[in-house]
Scaffold this active site. Sequence first.
Site, PDB file in Angstrom:
ATOM      1  N   HIS A   1      11.289  -9.684  -8.468  1.00 39.47           N
ATOM      2  CA  HIS A   1      12.368  -9.753  -7.474  1.00 39.47           C
ATOM      3  C   HIS A   1      13.679 -10.021  -8.190  1.00 39.47           C
ATOM      4  CE1 HIS A   1      14.676 -10.861  -3.924  1.00 39.47           C
ATOM      5  NE2 HIS A   1      13.752 -10.207  -3.250  1.00 39.47           N
TER       6      HIS A   1
ATOM      7  N   ASP B   1       6.745  -7.270  -0.338  1.00 39.19           N
ATOM      8  CA  ASP B   1       6.157  -5.931  -0.133  1.00 39.19           C
ATOM      9  C   ASP B   1       4.722  -5.828  -0.612  1.00 39.19           C
ATOM     10  OD1 ASP B   1       9.390  -4.903  -0.881  1.00 39.19           O
ATOM     11  OD2 ASP B   1       8.384  -4.480   1.017  1.00 39.19           O
TER      12      ASP B   1
ATOM     13  N   HIS C   1      13.218  -0.982  -3.695  1.00 39.04           N
ATOM     14  CA  HIS C   1      13.640  -1.834  -2.569  1.00 39.04           C
ATOM     15  C   HIS C   1      12.590  -1.724  -1.457  1.00 39.04           C
ATOM     16  CE1 HIS C   1      16.201  -4.047   0.047  1.00 39.04           C
ATOM     17  NE2 HIS C   1      17.165  -3.190   0.272  1.00 39.04           N
TER      18      HIS C   1
HETATM   19  C1  SDX Z   1      12.672  -5.907  -1.930  1.00 38.97           C
HETATM   20  O1  SDX Z   1      16.989  -7.987  -2.988  1.00 38.97           O
HETATM   21  C2  SDX Z   1      16.188  -8.244  -2.046  1.00 38.97           C
HETATM   22  O2  SDX Z   1      16.305  -9.282  -1.425  1.00 38.97           O
HETATM   23  C3  SDX Z   1      15.155  -7.183  -1.774  1.00 38.97           C
HETATM   24  C4  SDX Z   1      14.102  -7.571  -0.752  1.00 38.97           C
HETATM   25  C5  SDX Z   1      14.675  -7.717   0.632  1.00 38.97           C
HETATM   26  O3  SDX Z   1      14.055  -8.404   1.452  1.00 38.97           O
HETATM   27  O4  SDX Z   1      15.682  -7.020   0.915  1.00 38.97           O
HETATM   28  O5  SDX Z   1      13.473  -8.795  -1.127  1.00 38.97           O
HETATM   29  C6  SDX Z   1      13.026  -6.495  -0.629  1.00 38.97           C
HETATM   30  O6  SDX Z   1      13.263  -4.936  -2.312  1.00 38.97           O
HETATM   31  C7  SDX Z   1      11.625  -6.585  -2.769  1.00 38.97           C
HETATM   32  C8  SDX Z   1      11.412  -5.874  -4.156  1.00 38.97           C
HETATM   33  C9  SDX Z   1      10.486  -4.691  -3.914  1.00 38.97           C
HETATM   34  N1  SDX Z   1      10.399  -3.856  -5.137  1.00 38.97           N
HETATM   35  C10 SDX Z   1       9.276  -3.801  -5.862  1.00 38.97           C
HETATM   36  O7  SDX Z   1       8.268  -4.478  -5.646  1.00 38.97           O
HETATM   37  C11 SDX Z   1       9.318  -2.770  -6.991  1.00 38.97           C
HETATM   38  C12 SDX Z   1       8.766  -3.398  -8.278  1.00 38.97           C
HETATM   39  N2  SDX Z   1       9.669  -4.419  -8.704  1.00 38.97           N
HETATM   40  C13 SDX Z   1      10.637  -4.069  -9.766  1.00 38.97           C
HETATM   41  O8  SDX Z   1      11.144  -2.756  -9.594  1.00 38.97           O
HETATM   42  C14 SDX Z   1      11.648  -5.162  -9.963  1.00 38.97           C
HETATM   43  O9  SDX Z   1      10.975  -6.356 -10.008  1.00 38.97           O
HETATM   44  C15 SDX Z   1      12.832  -5.312  -9.022  1.00 38.97           C
HETATM   45  C16 SDX Z   1      13.565  -4.036  -8.816  1.00 38.97           C
HETATM   46  C17 SDX Z   1      12.375  -5.831  -7.694  1.00 38.97           C
HETATM   47  C18 SDX Z   1      13.755  -6.321  -9.651  1.00 38.97           C
HETATM   48  O10 SDX Z   1      14.220  -5.711 -10.849  1.00 38.97           O
HETATM   49  P1  SDX Z   1      15.009  -6.583 -11.902  1.00 38.97           P
HETATM   50  O11 SDX Z   1      16.005  -7.440 -11.230  1.00 38.97           O
HETATM   51  O12 SDX Z   1      15.448  -5.672 -13.019  1.00 38.97           O
HETATM   52  O13 SDX Z   1      13.875  -7.529 -12.454  1.00 38.97           O
HETATM   53  P2  SDX Z   1      14.077  -8.624 -13.549  1.00 38.97           P
HETATM   54  O14 SDX Z   1      15.501  -8.672 -14.054  1.00 38.97           O
HETATM   55  O15 SDX Z   1      13.491  -9.877 -13.011  1.00 38.97           O
HETATM   56  O16 SDX Z   1      13.154  -8.074 -14.763  1.00 38.97           O
HETATM   57  C19 SDX Z   1      12.870  -8.960 -15.813  1.00 38.97           C
HETATM   58  C20 SDX Z   1      11.862  -8.232 -16.703  1.00 38.97           C
HETATM   59  C21 SDX Z   1      12.326  -6.882 -17.212  1.00 38.97           C
HETATM   60  O17 SDX Z   1      11.661  -6.654 -18.440  1.00 38.97           O
HETATM   61  P3  SDX Z   1      12.375  -7.170 -19.821  1.00 38.97           P
HETATM   62  O18 SDX Z   1      13.673  -6.394 -19.940  1.00 38.97           O
HETATM   63  O19 SDX Z   1      12.586  -8.654 -19.690  1.00 38.97           O
HETATM   64  O20 SDX Z   1      11.365  -6.806 -20.925  1.00 38.97           O
HETATM   65  O21 SDX Z   1      10.662  -7.974 -15.954  1.00 38.97           O
HETATM   66  C22 SDX Z   1      10.433  -6.573 -15.930  1.00 38.97           C
HETATM   67  C23 SDX Z   1      11.747  -5.922 -16.209  1.00 38.97           C
HETATM   68  O22 SDX Z   1      11.555  -4.635 -16.752  1.00 38.97           O
HETATM   69  N3  SDX Z   1       9.923  -6.262 -14.582  1.00 38.97           N
HETATM   70  C24 SDX Z   1       8.775  -5.640 -14.343  1.00 38.97           C
HETATM   71  C25 SDX Z   1       8.665  -5.613 -12.944  1.00 38.97           C
HETATM   72  N4  SDX Z   1       9.728  -6.203 -12.381  1.00 38.97           N
HETATM   73  C26 SDX Z   1      10.502  -6.603 -13.413  1.00 38.97           C
HETATM   74  N5  SDX Z   1       7.855  -5.094 -15.169  1.00 38.97           N
HETATM   75  C27 SDX Z   1       6.787  -4.518 -14.574  1.00 38.97           C
HETATM   76  N6  SDX Z   1       6.592  -4.455 -13.225  1.00 38.97           N
HETATM   77  C28 SDX Z   1       7.507  -4.997 -12.392  1.00 38.97           C
HETATM   78  N7  SDX Z   1       7.316  -4.934 -11.071  1.00 38.97           N
END
Ligand code: SDX
Length: 392
Positions: free
Chosen positions: A270, A327, A229
């Site tokens: 996201h 971020d 987050h």
């Molecule tokens: C914020 O919610 C909000 O609004 C949050 C926020 C706000 O203003 O409050 O916008 C602020 O928290 C932004 C996010 C910051 N976090 C990061 O940048 C950390 C890296 N990102 C990941 O941890 C991830 O993208 C999340 C936590 C942000 C979202 O996770 P999800 O919902 O599980 O992502 P998804 O369902 O879209 O994933 C789909 C696929 C998955 O793989 P498969 O199961 O399909 O094989 O994409 C993969 C995920 O494992 N994936 C990533 C990835 N993000 C998703 N793989 C590698 N690197 C990544 N960053």
Amino acid sequence: ELGYFTHDPSFGTTASCESEITFIDGDKGVLLHRGYPIEQLAENSNYIETAYLLIHGELPNAEEFATFSNIIRRHTMINESLKKFFDGFRHDAHPMSMMMGVVGSLAAFYHDGLNMNDEEHLMVSAHRLISKLPTIAAACYKHSIGEPIVYPRNDLDYCENLLYMMFSVPCEDYVVSPIAAKALNLLFILHADHEQNASTSTVRLVGSTGANPFACISAGIAALWGPAHGGANEGVLTMLDEIGSVENIPKFLEKAKDKNDPFKLMGFGHRVYKNFDPRATIIRKVCYEVLEETGTQDPMFELAMKLEEIALKDEYFVERKLYPNVDFYSGVIYKALGIPVSMFTVMFALARTSGWVSHWLEMMADPKGRIGRPRQLYKGSPKRDYVSLDER
Ligand code: SDX
């Protein structure tokens, strides 16, 4: 209708609540605050005006803006006893750990006189949190570098005051950089609110029990700290540091794809945006401007741009619609403004406080408001009888 929760099959999970504050269309990359597009607020507004909009639902007229600004500006000092808290923290304590502790302790200073059934008291609490958090944040920073805590000044605006309290020292005059104040104002607008993200949902859930607002915001700070987050902005800089050079980018992209490797590409992806995060688009532009205006030649930024370019062409990221989020670029700007990496998520928490208190006020004003109770899908053992120890 599941009471506090409404199952919305189109959303895929239980929608948590109803709100009038922020609207997001993740597929179209749309973000509206009380109906106003984030792009227009970024272009025309300032953080205090945006905070007023989030809380009151309308843009303030000149008199309303002057009154609100004055309320925020004139309550930035913290109780002198609070300063003793900082003596108890190790000097290298993470500022977010100090923020959580000190903000929660505001309940010990402001809770007793607080009547949670009095709307005016709730609004005053919301204002005091917006006023005092920058002073607490700056004090966390000063403690971590062994410098004296600096008192706020009433002649400075919100972001100027924060920079002043962070970077001025008693032994010489300090002039706030207009570039830094302008960039911080914009970053704060872009981070002010974001619908039911993890930390805002935490604030609403804690608030739904009737807990006092200081405890609610301390809980929001705790949730925001996580690297998935708000902790991601700090995580991006740490990741770029680890990658080190353009040659290493492919290796880290492979790590990010490896399901057995917990490494994620920080600043990418996201929960809601399956298109570009509109805030990231704005911040990316500001990044270039700040680096140019500050004359910063930051190899970290070059590396970030190259990582973005390569990742956006990579099938794994394209297929999963993983784009840079808010971020990804913010940390590069904070770094160019001289803000240490350990304070990046604190910056996010300061900005998000206006969103958190707006949602808390909205939740507290809801006559149908009930205690939050997330539903679960039970997947454990069916009913069974106890087995005594000698039979196990
Ligand atoms: C914020 O919610 C909000 O609004 C949050 C926020 C706000 O203003 O409050 O916008 C602020 O928290 C932004 C996010 C910051 N976090 C990061 O940048 C950390 C890296 N990102 C990941 O941890 C991830 O993208 C999340 C936590 C942000 C979202 O996770 P999800 O919902 O599980 O992502 P998804 O369902 O879209 O994933 C789909 C696929 C998955 O793989 P498969 O199961 O399909 O094989 O994409 C993969 C995920 O494992 N994936 C990533 C990835 N993000 C998703 N793989 C590698 N690197 C990544 N960053």
